[in-house]
Scaffold this active site. Structure first.
Site, PDB file in Angstrom:
ATOM      1  N   GLY A  19       0.902  -1.100   0.009  1.00  0.00           N
ATOM      2  CA  GLY A  19      -0.070  -0.103  -0.041  1.00  0.00           C
ATOM      3  C   GLY A  19       0.774   1.303   0.047  1.00  0.00           C
ATOM      4  N   SER A  20       0.358   2.424  -0.758  1.00  0.00           N
ATOM      5  CA  SER A  20       0.948   3.638  -0.715  1.00  0.00           C
ATOM      6  C   SER A  20       0.145   4.754  -0.336  1.00  0.00           C
ATOM      7  CB  SER A  20       1.481   3.887  -2.287  1.00  0.00           C
ATOM      8  OG  SER A  20       0.309   3.861  -3.056  1.00  0.00           O
ATOM      9  N   GLY A  21      -0.735   4.232   0.576  1.00  0.00           N
ATOM     10  CA  GLY A  21      -1.567   5.466   1.452  1.00  0.00           C
ATOM     11  C   GLY A  21      -0.903   5.847   2.616  1.00  0.00           C
ATOM     12  N   PHE A  22      -1.783   6.378   3.525  1.00  0.00           N
ATOM     13  CA  PHE A  22      -1.162   6.793   4.777  1.00  0.00           C
ATOM     14  C   PHE A  22      -0.149   6.022   5.517  1.00  0.00           C
ATOM     15  CE2 PHE A  22      -4.610   9.943   4.126  1.00  0.00           C
ATOM     16  CZ  PHE A  22      -3.884  11.241   4.103  1.00  0.00           C
ATOM     17  N   GLU A 183     -19.353  16.900   3.615  1.00  0.00           N
ATOM     18  CA  GLU A 183     -18.300  17.814   2.654  1.00  0.00           C
ATOM     19  C   GLU A 183     -18.800  17.717   1.308  1.00  0.00           C
ATOM     20  OE1 GLU A 183     -14.437  17.419   5.221  1.00  0.00           O
ATOM     21  OE2 GLU A 183     -14.632  16.031   3.842  1.00  0.00           O
ATOM     22  N   ASP A 321      -6.688   1.087   8.313  1.00  0.00           N
ATOM     23  CA  ASP A 321      -8.057   0.738   7.972  1.00  0.00           C
ATOM     24  C   ASP A 321      -8.425  -0.626   8.030  1.00  0.00           C
ATOM     25  OD1 ASP A 321      -8.630   3.589   7.749  1.00  0.00           O
ATOM     26  OD2 ASP A 321      -9.558   3.369   5.575  1.00  0.00           O
ATOM     27  N   ALA A 332      -6.892   8.874   9.180  1.00  0.00           N
ATOM     28  CA  ALA A 332      -5.505   8.619   8.868  1.00  0.00           C
ATOM     29  C   ALA A 332      -4.408   8.632  10.034  1.00  0.00           C
ATOM     30  CB  ALA A 332      -5.104  10.198   8.011  1.00  0.00           C
ATOM     31  N   GLN A 333      -4.765   9.120  11.002  1.00  0.00           N
ATOM     32  CA  GLN A 333      -3.841   9.335  12.107  1.00  0.00           C
ATOM     33  C   GLN A 333      -3.710   7.584  12.811  1.00  0.00           C
ATOM     34  OE1 GLN A 333      -1.300  11.084  13.339  1.00  0.00           O
ATOM     35  NE2 GLN A 333      -1.897  12.634  11.945  1.00  0.00           N
TER      36      GLN A 333
END
Ligand SMILES: Cc1cc2nc3c(=O)[nH]c(=O)nc-3n(C[C@H](O)[C@H](O)[C@H](O)COP(=O)(O)OP(=O)(O)OC[C@H]3O[C@@H](n4cnc5c(N)ncnc54)[C@H](O)[C@@H]3O)c2cc1C
Length: 495
Positions: A19-22, A183, A321, A332-333
């Site tokens: 994975g290249s996410g957070f 949003e 996640d 994200a944190q």
């Protein structure tokens, strides 16, 4: 097709990050000083800042600003390499990760593994809804939605010019009143009521209807009752219709059907639907669960040990996640802190330092923007609303956007959109809107559009041989005709 093992470039400890996410990016970066070789395997070439996807979908930001290339971000990190591919298997006994891209398979061995493959959209067992109500998880999703939203106004203009009823084209339904849904609904309302108000002749974009639907009795439940009420009020001031206690029971090309607690059913005719209602952890969780016996929860998240490892496999960490641990939220944190913890744990083990003990999450708070100058924020027991919360949101997101250039251009785009009424990124194409459905109709997706490994070269070699023979015969005949003086002579008179 036989998988190709990657031969290790050195004898150093090999860490594979999925994975290249957070989680993936922060985990890889945290290993920059460790005596290891890191291979990041990810199915996209970019690092995606998901919290700003809705701004790409509504024309505020460009996709490049929230999705810089991972290869570029890590170009200065000598011990890291990036491998494009969707991981389809993890073999915990053999300690290998198998990934695929366009029918090409690669097996990457590891000594330590960090799994940070995130989560996808959940349609709660109604996956067919996705054809008409895209989710908001990827750049593809955001660009498709951008095309659908701006496209709906275009189609309404054409319909109105022909005297047709265009209410269904000017009705936008957002399903799910969590931060993403709130949003998104707020931004579509601003788009219709502010940005586009002078752009059309046959329709009045300000008459567009934006409906936010949720089965829950309040918006933004994790923010608590007070902030939820505040956010609902702000949305209604913007002209968003908030429909609560309504479960979406059907979605089709022309609208949605929803059922209320009292059993009554209502339909909203709407061409543009956006699904922001649920998440399902990455299916790799199932692969890991099958091999370890670690249970999955209803959202497919895997139960991990307090140090984020899998039972019986201390060399495998799962973060972000994908995990079910102490009711940690999917934010994200959690992924960033978990990945940094896993990286430090690997480094500690290699340098014979003691373990850090169980993973501890530090909650830095949550925020959701409603419109320009309006946001809600929950930081510890502090509840902030209005301009103060909005300014905090602005500062925080600016810090976390990756890359100096992206920060500058994002700031510029926010200035254009929030101070002025423009949107700099309104470009849409037909392919953006329809490519997902078209690819979905192919058996193997994009892999069906390219030749399998080796096939292209084999086919080309046959083609070359046949074509060469044809060209030689043609040249011989041309020369013979000229030498025999037979050009222009009718066939029956030739000698
Ligand atoms: C629209 C939206 C808005 C959000 N807003 C907020 C917010 O305001 N604040 C907040 O804190 N959180 C927010 N979140 C949640 C936050 O983005 C996630 O909690 C966070 O991204 C989780 O990080 P992760 O590393 O676990 O997964 P991700 O960041 O999702 O990364 C997963 C990575 O794995 C890759 N991948 C997936 N499957 C495979 C595979 N099989 N093989 C290889 N690679 C794979 C993906 O391409 C991706 O690179 C939002 C999420 C969304 C979708």
């Amino acid at each position: 097709m036989a998988a190709q093992p990657i031969s290790p470039t050195s004898q150093r400890h090999r860490v594979v990050v999925i994975g290249s996410g957070f989680g993936g990016l922060f985990g890889t970066k945290a290993l920059r000083r460790a005596d290891v070789d890191v291979t990041m395997v990810a199915k996209t070439t970019h690092h995606l800042f998901q919290p700003l996807l809705y701004q790409v979908a509504t024309g505020i930001l460009s996709q490049g600003e929230i999705a810089p290339p991972t290869r570029e971000i890590l170009s200065g990190q000598k011990n890291a390499q990036v491998l494009l591919g969707e991981v389809t298997d993890i073999d915990l006994e053999a300690r290998t990760v198998t990934s695929q891209v366009l029918g090409r398979s690669t097996v990457t061995p590891y000594d330590s593994l960090i799994v940070a493959a995130g989560a996808g959209q959940s349609y709660f067992g109604n996956d067919h809804f996705s054809e008409f109500a895209p989710g908001m998880k990827s750049i593809d999703d955001a660009l498709e939605l951008r095309g659908r939203i701006f496209g709906a106004f275009e189609m309404a203009e054409i319909g109105a010019t022909r005297g047709e009823n265009v209410d269904h084209l000017l009705t936008f339904v957002v399903v799910g009143a969590g931060p993403t849904g709130v949003e998104m609904a707020g931004q579509i309302a601003e788009l219709a009521h502010r940005t586009l108000k002078k752009d059309f002749r046959a329709i009045n974009s300000r008459h567009a209807r934006v409906v936010l639907v949720d089965a829950a009795p309040q918006v933004l439940p994790p923010f608590g009752k007070k902030l939820g009420e505040k956010a609902k009020g702000e949305l209604e001031k913007l002209g968003v219709e908030v429909v609560l206690g309504a479960m979406v029971t059907d979605v089709d090309e022309r609208g949605i059907e929803m059922k209320f607690k009292d059993g009554s059913v209502e339909r909203i005719d709407s061409v543009t639907k956006i699904w922001a209602a649920g998440v399902q952890a990455n299916p790799l969780g199932r692969t890991l669960s099958d091999q370890t016996g670690a249970p999955l929860d209803r959202a497919g998240r895997i139960a991990v040990n307090p140090d984020l490892t899998l039972p019986g496999y201390p060399e495998v960490f799962v973060v972000g996640d994908m995990i079910a641990l102490d009711n940690l939220p999917g934010v994200a944190q959690v992924a960033i802190q978990g990945a940094k913890y896993a990286a430090k744990e690997i480094d500690n083990r290699l340098s014979s330092k003691p373990s850090q003990g169980p993973f501890r999450y530090f909650d830095k708070g949550s925020m959701a923007i409603i419109s320009r100058f309006r946001a809600v924020a929950l930081i510890g027991s502090l509840r902030l609303t209005g301009v103060v919360a909005w300014l905090m949101w602005l500062a925080l997101h600016l810090i976390y956007i990756t890359g100096f250039k992206n920060r500058v251009t994002a700031l510029l785009h926010w200035f254009v959109s929030f101070i002025g009424r423009g949107r700099s990124e309104r470009t849409t194409t037909e392919q953006q809107i329809f490519a997902r459905s078209a690819l979905g109709r192919l058996k193997r997706g994009a892999a069906d559009l390219v030749s399998d490994p080796g096939i292209y070269d084999a086919a080309r070699s046959v083609l070359e041989t046949t074509r060469r023979a044809e060209l030689e015969a043609q040249a011989e005949e041309e020369a013979r005709l000229t030498d025999a003086g037979q050009r222009g002579v009718p066939a029956e008179q030739r000698a």
